[in-house]
Every structure is written in structure tokens, then in C-alpha cells.
Enzyme design. Structure first.
Site, PDB file in Angstrom:
ATOM      1  N   SER A 120       2.766  -1.220  -3.220  1.00 34.62           N
ATOM      2  CA  SER A 120       1.502  -1.260  -2.493  1.00 34.62           C
ATOM      3  C   SER A 120       0.597  -0.090  -2.916  1.00 34.62           C
ATOM      4  O   SER A 120       0.317   0.058  -4.093  1.00 34.62           O
ATOM      5  CB  SER A 120       1.784  -1.274  -0.990  1.00 34.62           C
ATOM      6  OG  SER A 120       0.630  -1.592  -0.256  1.00 34.62           O
ATOM      7  N   ALA A 121       0.157   0.756  -1.982  1.00 30.27           N
ATOM      8  CA  ALA A 121      -0.677   1.895  -2.381  1.00 30.27           C
ATOM      9  C   ALA A 121       0.094   2.793  -3.352  1.00 30.27           C
ATOM     10  O   ALA A 121      -0.490   3.446  -4.218  1.00 30.27           O
ATOM     11  CB  ALA A 121      -1.116   2.690  -1.162  1.00 30.27           C
ATOM     12  N   GLY A 134       1.512   2.405   1.832  1.00 36.37           N
ATOM     13  CA  GLY A 134       1.023   2.635   3.196  1.00 36.37           C
ATOM     14  C   GLY A 134      -0.476   2.795   3.216  1.00 36.37           C
ATOM     15  O   GLY A 134      -1.026   3.595   3.972  1.00 36.37           O
ATOM     16  N   ALA A 135      -1.166   2.030   2.343  1.00 36.23           N
ATOM     17  CA  ALA A 135      -2.631   1.950   2.371  1.00 36.23           C
ATOM     18  C   ALA A 135      -3.328   3.290   2.125  1.00 36.23           C
ATOM     19  O   ALA A 135      -4.464   3.475   2.536  1.00 36.23           O
ATOM     20  CB  ALA A 135      -3.108   1.364   3.717  1.00 36.23           C
ATOM     21  N   ASP A 158       2.091 -11.800  -0.595  1.00 38.55           N
ATOM     22  CA  ASP A 158       1.579 -10.452  -0.361  1.00 38.55           C
ATOM     23  C   ASP A 158       0.364 -10.431   0.557  1.00 38.55           C
ATOM     24  O   ASP A 158       0.160  -9.489   1.306  1.00 38.55           O
ATOM     25  CB  ASP A 158       1.179  -9.815  -1.702  1.00 38.55           C
ATOM     26  CG  ASP A 158       2.229  -8.851  -2.211  1.00 38.55           C
ATOM     27  OD1 ASP A 158       2.902  -8.228  -1.380  1.00 38.55           O
ATOM     28  OD2 ASP A 158       2.363  -8.727  -3.432  1.00 38.55           O
ATOM     29  N   HIS A 164       4.481  -9.095   2.202  1.00 40.66           N
ATOM     30  CA  HIS A 164       4.194  -7.777   1.623  1.00 40.66           C
ATOM     31  C   HIS A 164       5.289  -6.783   2.022  1.00 40.66           C
ATOM     32  O   HIS A 164       5.646  -6.703   3.194  1.00 40.66           O
ATOM     33  CB  HIS A 164       2.832  -7.307   2.164  1.00 40.66           C
ATOM     34  CG  HIS A 164       2.280  -6.126   1.438  1.00 40.66           C
ATOM     35  ND1 HIS A 164       2.062  -6.128   0.077  1.00 40.66           N
ATOM     36  CD2 HIS A 164       1.883  -4.899   1.873  1.00 40.66           C
ATOM     37  CE1 HIS A 164       1.553  -4.944  -0.277  1.00 40.66           C
ATOM     38  NE2 HIS A 164       1.432  -4.194   0.790  1.00 40.66           N
TER      39      HIS A 164
END
Length: 519
Positions: A212-213, A125-126, A329, A443
Site C-alpha cells: 500500500s503506502a 497505512g495511507a 484492492d 486490500h
């Protein structure tokens, strides 16, 4: 009738004997917890503990502290608040500062499980949003660990950590060192190591995995000197510490922008920081929205991350490591940078060159020409629009995800001592309606399969999705057990060779995996 009665009694006795074992009340370092048992099939249940605290309510921009414990019995039956964060549309906030909790999923058969491998999941979630019990589309949360625990014979743990301004604001020095979210993750993994035996887990066989993050976080946990001996294996899905978005290069500049947004900007930095410390957390969280370029992320703090990530791979030498990306992605990010790729409008050569120029600006104009040559080699004299548009998505996927991941795998293999390395590419066609035909795996699309959604909500999937889900759960949980995704209790469709210093095979993951899926 006596006979009927006898049969009935025998029947119920048999049924009771036939039910699976369950943990009941578990003693943890903080006190007693009781979860809920979910039936998965005949003789199979999963014990679920939701909202178990692993640290105290954290102070603002302070490292997590041990939880003081509780008296009596903690009913761990519902998820706790996520950490304070902006909503997906970034128009408001949700969550709480009291958020350092984790969820535990323990599979049970007829006998109580013991010594199971443990898989600890870090959400993506960045570094800005997300939760251990994220979005329920249909049925349970996306990160519900029941299917994976039941089918893979592993304990699944999902953890919360601070995100956004509250988790990652930094001045780049000792005043506000940053990385609070990484410290939370570390505290959670340490708690699991100390307590999981009481739940039937093997504290010496912990695998951390994330997307991701969360995948970049897994990578940071491996590289940190604080993780020595803490876990055994790690899996990064679509992200590593070397990804360009995973490190804040100039944290003070970002902190000043946020101070300006919340009315704390002062020419005296210490006064500015004092003001920030007194600011309302909700306002601070709103100020950390993604429109800030660059955005919030971990920093080299000289402590948890003592040096540039690429120079810390000696710390990861003993962890087995598996990493890969989704084939598209970068597509959603490319759609922001070059909107025409998802529209009817033409995507022009000028747009492609412009994107390459932006991505290579530190490398000078010769880099643009050589990159352009590489990416257009297959175009022919009059390329079709679909080819041009897909090329833009590929460029962005390579820059943000694929190349950093391959470098991370190489660095891991180069430094590994007795640990194994595995590489994959996930390319199942997207299930998201309305995207152009050339779009493959978007992604985050791997997660639904890994967490067994095609089994828990079967009506929205086809048999091919269940095949893929089974394959992924098998490889992932085998890896957690043995350090080799092909070896474990779960059958796999094809052996997956390791990535080594001089040999770089990868497994292509989709619903039709065969020996020829190795590239």
C-alpha cells in the site's frame, strides 16, 4: 545407575550441541546491541533485535540526522513507540516523536549465518498511520519477520518512518519541502547497508518491499537519485508512486487547511509557517486526518523526488522489480464511494456512471462513455446485482491500484538495463466474514500469508492457507536471493516468467498455483 547417569550426561551434551547458533552481542555503528533468540524448531532459531535506533530523534519537519550512539549495551528486546499518528478510528493519537527505530530478524541454523540476503519492509497505512510492529491480532505483530526469516533463509528488517502531518506536510517549496517520511526510510535502508554485515547479512543484496503506502514508498525509493547503489531489488504490493493517492498535487492548499484546523491560519504564509512550527505535534497530527481530500502524501520536492515519478524510471534501471495487486484492492474504497455495493440495496447504472464520471473528470465526458462501454460489456441485457456490484469494485481497484501498477511495470521494463521485472495478481478469496460472496482478495489480505501467519497461529487457518503462505514466502525470498522468484533454495509450484517490454505475463497467486496460473 552409573550407566543411566552417563547416558543422561551424554544426552544433555548432545542437546547442547544440537541447539542452533546465536548472535549474542552485535557491534553496530552506534554501539553494542543484544537481542533475543527464538526457537523455531530443532537446530533452528531466529535472533530478534527490536527497537534498534537508525537515526536521532528527528526535529519537526527536518530530515533525519545520524544517531549519536550509546555507551554500554543496548538491550533490543522490545518494540519502540510507533511514530506519532492518529488511531485507526482517527479519534485520538498514539505514538511518539522519538520513533526512528527498526527491528531485525536473523535466522540461525547450527552454524552462525553469514552473507544472507536482506529484506527491508516498509509498512502501509495511507502515509497516515502504521508501525513496524503493527497490530497483533493473535500472537505476534502482523509484520513479525520470524517465519519469513526462518522459512526463507533471509534477514527481515522492519522499519518505522514518520507519517501524517509530521511526515508529509509540505508547502511545495524550500520552506517546508515535505517527504520527511521518505527520508526516514532512506536513512533506515542506508543504516541497514552500513550495519547488516555484523548481523550476518550481505550489504550488497538488499531487497526493499512494502504494501500500500509502503509499496508506493518502495517505488519512490527506486526512483530517487539518492538510492543509487543502495539496494538491489524492490517489491511493490498494491501501490506504486504512480497511484493517484500516492502524490500530493497541491501541498500548500492542504497545509493551509491544516493551519486553519490548529488555529495557525494567517494571510502571511511565513507567519503561518512559524505558527505551525510552534504548534503541538499531537494537535497537528489530529488535524491531518483522512477527511482532508486530497490527503497527505509525498511531493515532487526537486530533491529526493526531483521530477514527476513517471519521468524518473531511468533511476530504477538497475533494480530487479516485482509488483502486483490484490484482485479486490479497491473494494473497501468503492464501498465508501458507492455504499450500496455492500448492502442489500440495488446498485444502479446511474451510480456506476457517476463513479466513472468522478474518476475521469480530468478527461471529459467522452471518457465516461468509453469507460462505461468497457466495464459493462459482459453485463448482458439484465445484469445480476452481484455482477454490477463487482464491477464497481473492479473499477475502483483498476483506478487506484491495477492500472498504475501495470504502467509502473511497463516503465520499469522499458528502462531496465540488466534488471528483471515480474508481475502478479493475488486473488485468494477473502477471509473477512460478512462480505458479499463475490469479494476476492481485500486490500492488505496478502500480508498475513507473506508473513507466515498460517504457521505461527495455525488454529485460525486451514491447510490451503498454509499452502498459499508457503508459495508466497518461497517466491518472495527466492527473488530476494537471486532476482528471479523461481530460483532459490525454496521450491515453487510453477515457474514465473518475467514481464518484458513486449510480453506481459503475470502470475495469479492463490492456494492452487500451477503452470496455468500464468495469464
Amino acid at each position: 545407575t552409573d550407566m543411566m547417569l552417563l547416558l543422561l550426561l551424554l544426552g544433555t551434551a548432545w542437546l547442547n550441541a544440537a541447539s542452533a547458533a546465536k548472535l549474542g552481542v552485535v557491534q553496530t555503528e552506534g554501539g553494542l546491541v543484544e537481542g533475543k533468540s527464538h526457537r523455531m524448531g530443532l537446530f533452528r532459531t531466529v535472533d530478534v533485535f527490536m527497537g534498534v535506533p537508525f537515526a536521532d530523534v528527528p526535529g519537526k519537519w527536518e530530515k533525519p540526522k545520524p544517531h549519536p550512539g550509546w555507551s554500554g549495551l543496548l538491550k533490543a528486546t522490545k518494540a519502540r513507540d510507533r511514530c506519532l499518528q492518529v488511531t485507526l478510528l482517527q479519534t485520538k493519537t498514539r505514538g511518539s516523536e522519538d520513533c526512528l527505530y527498526l527491528n531485525i530478524f536473523v535466522p540461525q541454523g547450527r552454524k552462525l549465518s553469514t552473507n544472507l540476503p536482506v529484506m527491508v519492509y516498509l509498512f502501509g497505512g495511507a502515509f497516515l498511520l502504521g508501525a513496524s510492529n503493527d497490530v497483533a491480532i493473535l500472537g505476534d505483530s502482523l509484520y513479525d519477520g520470524k517465519e519469513m526469516a526462518d522459512r526463507g533463509g533471509v534477514i527481515v528488517v522492519t522499519v518505522n518512518y514518520r507519517v501524517g502531518t509530521i511526515g508529509f506536510l509540505s508547502t511545495g517549496d524550500a520552506r517546508l519541502p515535505g517527504n520527511y517520511g521518505l527520508w526516514d526510510q532512506h536513512a533506515a535502508i542506508s543504516w541497514v547497508r552500513r550495519n547488516i554485515e555484523a548481523f550476518g547479512g550481505n550489504p550488497d543484496n538488499i531487497t526493499i518491499f512494502g504494501q500500500s503506502a509502503g509499496a508506493a514508498s518502495v517505488s519512490y525509493q527506486m526512483l530517487s537519485p539518492y538510492s543509487k547503489g543502495l539496494f538491489r531489488r524492490a517489491i511493490s504490493q498494491c501501490g506504486v508512486a504512480l497511484s493517484p493517492w500516492a502524490l500530493q498535487k497541491n501541498p500548500m492548499a492542504l497545509t493551509k487547511k491544516i493551519a486553519l484546523k490548529v488555529g495557525c491560519w494567517k494571510s502571511d504564509e511565513d507567519e503561518m509557517l512559524a505558527c505551525l512550527k510552534m504548534s503541538d505535534p499531537v494537535g497537528l497530527t489530529m488535524a491531518g486526518k483522512i477527511d482532508l481530500k486530497p490527503s497527505l502524501a509525498p511531493v515532487v520536492d526537486g530533491d529526493f523526488i526531483p521530477d514527476e515519478p513517471s519521468r524518473l524510471y531511468h533511476n530504477a534501471a538497475h533494480f530487479d522489480y516485482m509488483a502486483g495487486v490484490n484482485s479486490m484492492d479497491g473494494h473497501i474504497f468503492a464501498g465508501v464511494d458507492v455504499p450500496s455495493i455492500n448492502m442489500r440495496n440495488e446498485t444502479t447504472v446511474t451510480q456506476v456512471r457517476g463513479l466513472l464520471a468522478r474518476l475521469t473528470k480530468e478527461k471529459g465526458s467522452a471518457a465516461v462513455d468509453s469507460a462505461y462501454g468497457v466495464y459493462t460489456a459482459h453485463w448482458g441485457s439484465v445484469p445480476e446485482q452481484a455482477v454490477v456490484k463487482k464491477t464497481v469494485a473492479d473499477i475502483e481497484s483498476d483506478f487506484l491500484f491495477l492500472v498504475p501498477t501495470q504502467i509502473a511495470l511497463q516503465l520499469h521494463a522499458n528502462n531496465a538495463s540488466g534488471a528483471r521485472t515480474y508481475s502478479y495478481l493475488f486473488n485468494m478469496k477473502t477471509r473477512i466474514p460478512g462480505f458479499p460472496r463475490w469479494v476476492e482478495a481485500e486490500h492488505a489480505e496478502d500480508l498475513q500469508y507473506l508473513f507466515g501467519k498460517p504457521f505461527s497461529t495455525p488454529l485460525v487457518y486451514f491447510p490451503r492457507h498454509r499452502d498459499l503462505s508457503e508459495h508466497m514466502m518461497a517466491y518472495w525470498t527466492n527473488f530476494a536471493k537471486s532476482g528471479d522468484p523461481s530460483i532459490g533454495d525454496s521450491k515453487v509450484p510453477a515457474p514465473w516468467p518475467p514481464f518484458t517490454k513486449h510480453h506481459h505475463p503475470y502470475l495469479t497467486i492463490n492456494n492452487k498455483i500451477t503452470k496455468s496460473s500464468i495469464g
